[in-house]
Design a protein around this motif. Structure first.
Motif, PDB file in Angstrom:
ATOM      1  N   SER A  78     -34.823  33.914 -24.657  1.00 47.63           N
ATOM      2  CA  SER A  78     -33.726  34.194 -24.538  1.00 47.63           C
ATOM      3  C   SER A  78     -32.856  34.524 -25.666  1.00 47.63           C
ATOM      4  O   SER A  78     -33.090  33.824 -26.710  1.00 47.63           O
ATOM      5  N   ILE A  79     -31.549  34.757 -25.229  1.00 46.53           N
ATOM      6  CA  ILE A  79     -30.861  35.353 -26.465  1.00 46.53           C
ATOM      7  C   ILE A  79     -29.251  34.461 -26.080  1.00 46.53           C
ATOM      8  O   ILE A  79     -28.797  34.790 -25.180  1.00 46.53           O
ATOM      9  N   ALA A  80     -28.088  34.288 -27.704  1.00 45.52           N
ATOM     10  CA  ALA A  80     -27.039  33.734 -26.810  1.00 45.52           C
ATOM     11  C   ALA A  80     -26.504  34.058 -28.499  1.00 45.52           C
ATOM     12  O   ALA A  80     -26.842  34.160 -29.131  1.00 45.52           O
ATOM     13  N   ALA A 108     -18.020  23.110 -36.967  1.00 45.36           N
ATOM     14  CA  ALA A 108     -16.826  22.936 -37.830  1.00 45.36           C
ATOM     15  C   ALA A 108     -15.461  23.022 -36.875  1.00 45.36           C
ATOM     16  O   ALA A 108     -14.613  21.837 -37.586  1.00 45.36           O
ATOM     17  N   ARG A 109     -15.408  23.445 -36.127  1.00 45.23           N
ATOM     18  CA  ARG A 109     -14.371  22.994 -35.952  1.00 45.23           C
ATOM     19  C   ARG A 109     -14.203  22.148 -34.427  1.00 45.23           C
ATOM     20  O   ARG A 109     -15.607  21.693 -33.744  1.00 45.23           O
ATOM     21  N   PRO A 110     -13.041  21.822 -34.247  1.00 42.92           N
ATOM     22  CA  PRO A 110     -12.370  21.290 -33.048  1.00 42.92           C
ATOM     23  C   PRO A 110     -13.130  21.533 -31.912  1.00 42.92           C
ATOM     24  O   PRO A 110     -14.310  20.505 -30.694  1.00 42.92           O
ATOM     25  N   ASP A 111     -12.718  22.834 -31.548  1.00 42.25           N
ATOM     26  CA  ASP A 111     -13.738  22.966 -30.113  1.00 42.25           C
ATOM     27  C   ASP A 111     -15.110  23.569 -30.770  1.00 42.25           C
ATOM     28  O   ASP A 111     -15.504  24.639 -30.132  1.00 42.25           O
ATOM     29  N   GLY A 112     -15.895  23.532 -31.344  1.00 40.04           N
ATOM     30  CA  GLY A 112     -16.660  23.749 -31.841  1.00 40.04           C
ATOM     31  C   GLY A 112     -18.508  23.440 -30.524  1.00 40.04           C
ATOM     32  O   GLY A 112     -18.674  24.593 -30.276  1.00 40.04           O
ATOM     33  N   LEU A 113     -18.392  22.371 -30.315  1.00 41.25           N
ATOM     34  CA  LEU A 113     -19.283  21.604 -29.570  1.00 41.25           C
ATOM     35  C   LEU A 113     -19.128  22.767 -28.296  1.00 41.25           C
ATOM     36  O   LEU A 113     -20.305  23.033 -27.554  1.00 41.25           O
ATOM     37  N   SER A 114     -18.395  22.513 -27.733  1.00 43.94           N
ATOM     38  CA  SER A 114     -18.540  23.023 -26.349  1.00 43.94           C
ATOM     39  C   SER A 114     -18.512  24.396 -25.784  1.00 43.94           C
ATOM     40  O   SER A 114     -19.202  25.232 -25.590  1.00 43.94           O
ATOM     41  N   LEU A 115     -17.885  24.954 -27.429  1.00 47.21           N
ATOM     42  CA  LEU A 115     -18.367  26.498 -27.497  1.00 47.21           C
ATOM     43  C   LEU A 115     -19.684  26.944 -27.466  1.00 47.21           C
ATOM     44  O   LEU A 115     -20.444  28.053 -26.761  1.00 47.21           O
ATOM     45  N   TRP A 116     -20.676  26.322 -28.086  1.00 49.29           N
ATOM     46  CA  TRP A 116     -21.661  26.229 -28.427  1.00 49.29           C
ATOM     47  C   TRP A 116     -22.422  25.912 -27.349  1.00 49.29           C
ATOM     48  O   TRP A 116     -22.999  26.606 -27.020  1.00 49.29           O
ATOM     49  N   GLN A 117     -21.921  25.477 -26.492  1.00 49.68           N
ATOM     50  CA  GLN A 117     -22.847  24.976 -25.160  1.00 49.68           C
ATOM     51  C   GLN A 117     -22.482  25.965 -24.619  1.00 49.68           C
ATOM     52  O   GLN A 117     -23.640  26.329 -23.082  1.00 49.68           O
ATOM     53  N   GLN A 118     -21.050  26.387 -24.236  1.00 49.88           N
ATOM     54  CA  GLN A 118     -21.536  27.864 -23.517  1.00 49.88           C
ATOM     55  C   GLN A 118     -21.947  28.738 -23.924  1.00 49.88           C
ATOM     56  O   GLN A 118     -22.178  29.034 -23.156  1.00 49.88           O
ATOM     57  N   ALA A 119     -22.059  29.227 -24.873  1.00 43.90           N
ATOM     58  CA  ALA A 119     -22.436  29.740 -25.617  1.00 43.90           C
ATOM     59  C   ALA A 119     -24.035  30.354 -25.322  1.00 43.90           C
ATOM     60  O   ALA A 119     -24.847  31.179 -24.280  1.00 43.90           O
TER      61      ALA A 119
END
Length: 644
Positions: free
Chosen positions: A343-345, A358-369
């Motif tokens: 798969s590709i993200a 490094a962003r405050p919401d980075g982990l959440s955005l990573w998981q969404q991707a």
């Protein structure tokens, strides 16, 4: 001289083979055993069994088998003493060093061993330089700016190559390290006469890595096999410099961070692949530990073979640029093979993982991707759909359709299995707004055409005769099924003796004991003779013998694989024919012994008949032999039909 039995036995007893192999291959329980994909051939369905009771592994597809020593030696390409040291260290067992001049301990190291030693020495040198108050200051400032925590520096053993031409070469010379080994590892190179030096003109080498942050590249068990260096000065090129390929390091098969990510990948059944060293480190620092990176290459078939031992799915994370699109095309090829679900993200805003996390919401955005990742084919379909919508003419759409289907054919669509192919055709039909029969016809037209030979195939040459240890011919026109029966009889005989040592002196129907009737010279196949020799010697000296003991003895040989495979197959043959029933094992041994003896009698009979046709033969004496043979054997001796 071999390693002391007590020392080897102690290490072997302390090693849980299921845990050992489970760290390299995903295993699942099946009855009393565990099963997984065999790493020693291109295994599509789990065919390797691991027995915790016997402490052995066996692949029933390629035949590989053995003990913990055999697995480590094959999987990690180690010599026996390397495997012994590795397993002893895992078990916390100190090894005794034998006196100099006793043989094995004084053997000349192989190139692989020399390179491994050089890499370990260099890794320690780079770590020391990184932590040096003055030398490593710039490197430490860089890791601080990139937000790499000290724990990650330690976990990934980040180092620093000093800003001088020959720091490693000078240190190696002063410490008595083997400069030739460092050169074989690609860490130092011979100095050109015009090459600058640090003042010591007697030294003839310069360092490959200079003023760079060093990322050691480890194999799956955490041994440094190569290095990557990131420039710390803008004018230096290239930005990243890797070790050259060596017998230990194949860039197209190596994944950075696998030694730390392996267990999380097995647990998640998913491997996430990013593009660079710092991306991997940033992910692990954020708790995303099933992440690895390729080393400047797209995902290769060799990477897939490595990953499919641990995972069922791979998610590629990359930038949506030209290089990323090329990686996506490569991922489609791997998806079509069916070895892994690829798969590709794509991360939001085109940022790399390190910057995103490094962003405050980075982990959440990573998981969404990752949650919205598409399989490689769907990802590519979206691109084609956009191109289809942009095409304004029928001719343009036709060229686009044929071009894309031709690309899929080249990527391997024609070679995949019928079920997976049918599913792909179904999706292509929906994408291209064409009927499935029409899509299939186009693919068939675009696919490779069968090549017919210009001349009829020639009959295969007759197989060469095989000769046993005593020189007897065992393939002189004999049907293959007879040879297979003899091979099986030899394995059953050996397997029965290893199971029940007391059968070594069992009385056969002709009144002789087994050890009297069948010496190693009576074995028909060379491998069977060599293995039986080991068993015969141990039992003849009155020593007890188990399968694990036998495999331990074999592991110390120059080429143990063939005999280890044969020993584990012999055990499996006894399992199949007799199980653990002592009476059935005894009957199996007698049947196997009689089959081997009968084979020799029949060979002697046919040799006598051939001798009768030779000029000058003693006809009377040879006829007497034939008559005696016929009297003892009213019909031609046939090998007993054994379970195959």
């Amino acid at each position: 001289m071999t390693v002391a039995h007590d020392q080897r036995h102690q290490v072997q007893q302390a090693t849980d083979i299921v845990r050992l192999i489970g760290e390299q291959v995903s295993l699942r329980p099946k009855g009393k055993e565990f099963v997984g994909l065999c790493p020693f051939h291109d295994d599509k369905n789990p065919s390797m069994y691991v027995s915790p009771a016997k402490q052995i592994f066996k692949c029933f597809a390629c035949g590989a088998g053995g003990s913990a020593f055999d697995f480590v030696m094959r999987y990690h390409r180690m010599e026996f003493r390397e495997a012994l040291a590795y397993l002893a260290e895992r078990a916390g067992i100190p090894l005794e060093r034998g006196p100099r001049g006793t043989g094995a301990s004084d053997q000349e190291p192989t190139d692989r061993q020399r390179i491994a030693t050089a890499n370990s020495q260099a890794a320690a040198f780079f770590r020391t330089a990184y932590h040096h108050p003055d030398q490593g200051r710039i490197a430490r400032e860089y890791t601080h700016q990139r937000g790499i925590a000290p724990e990650m520096v330690q976990a990934f053993q980040i180092g620093y190559a000093p800003d001088r031409w020959d720091a490693l070469a000078l240190t190696a010379a002063s410490k008595g390290w083997d400069l030739r080994s460092l050169q074989m590892a690609g860490l130092i190179s011979p100095r050109d006469k015009n090459q600058p030096s640090s003042g010591n003109t007697q030294k003839s080498f310069y360092d490959r890595f200079r003023h760079r942050l060093i990322f050691p590249i480890f194999d799956a068990i955490g041994r440094p096999i190569a290095f990557g260096g990131r420039k710390l000065r803008s004018e230096d090129e290239p930005k990243y410099l890797n070790s050259p390929e060596t017998p230990l390091f194949n860039k197209s098969a190596t994944l950075y961070g696998l030694h730390l990510a392996k267990k999380p990948i097995i647990d998640a059944r998913t491997a996430v692949i990013v593009e660079g060293y710092t991306d991997v480190i940033a992910c692990h620092q954020a708790g995303l530990t099933n992440v690895v990176a390729t080393l400047g290459t797209a995902l290769t078939a060799q990477h897939v073979r490595e990953l499919r031992r641990y995972a069922e799915q791979v998610i590629l994370v990359f930038d949506a640029d030209a290089a990323g699109q090329k990686a996506a095309d490569r991922a489609v090829e791997l998806f079509l093979t069916g070895d892994l679900d690829v798969s590709i993200a794509v991360l939001p805003g085109g940022v790399d993982p390190a910057d995103l996390l490094a962003r405050p919401d980075g982990l959440s955005l990573w998981q969404q991707a990752l949650a919205s990742a598409q399989d490689a084919l769907s990802y590519q379909f979206d691109r084609v759909r956009q191109q289809m919508q942009a095409a304004t003419t029928v001719t343009g759409r036709q060229r686009l359709v044929e071009g894309y289907l031709g690309q899929l054919t080249q990527l391997g669509l024609a070679q995949i299995g019928p079920i997976r192919r049918a599913l792909v055709v179904q999706r292509l039909s929906s994408l291209l707004d064409l009927g499935e029969p029409e899509v299939s016809r186009i693919l068939q037209r675009l696919g490779p055409q069968p090549v017919r030979p210009a001349q009829p195939a020639q009959p295969a040459p007759a197989p060469a005769a095989r000769t046993g240890p005593a020189g007897q011919n065992v393939a002189d026109g004999e049907p293959r099924h007879r040879l297979k029966a003899i091979e099986l009889a030899e394995r059953q005989l050996i397997g029965s003796l290893v199971r029940c040592n007391e059968l070594f002196h069992h009385v056969l129907p002709d009144g002789r004991t087994l050890d009297e009737a069948l010496s190693p010279a009576e074995m028909v196949t060379p491998a069977g003779a060599r293995l039986y020799q080991r068993v015969y010697e141990r039992l003849g000296m009155g020593e007890g013998l188990t399968l694990v003991d036998l495999l331990g003895d074999l592991a110390q040989e120059q080429e143990p694989g063939v005999l280890s495979d044969l020993a584990t197959q012999a055990d499996a043959d006894v399992d199949q024919a007799a199980g653990d029933d002592p009476q059935r094992i005894e009957a199996l041994l007698v049947t196997a012994a009689e089959a081997i003896l009968s084979h020799h009698q029949e060979q002697a009979y046919h040799q006598t008949r051939r001798a009768l046709r030779e000029p000058g033969a003693d006809q009377a004496q040879l006829m007497r032999r034939l008559i005696e043979h016929r009297r003892e054997n009213p019909s031609p001796i046939r090998i007993a039909r054994l379970r195959d």
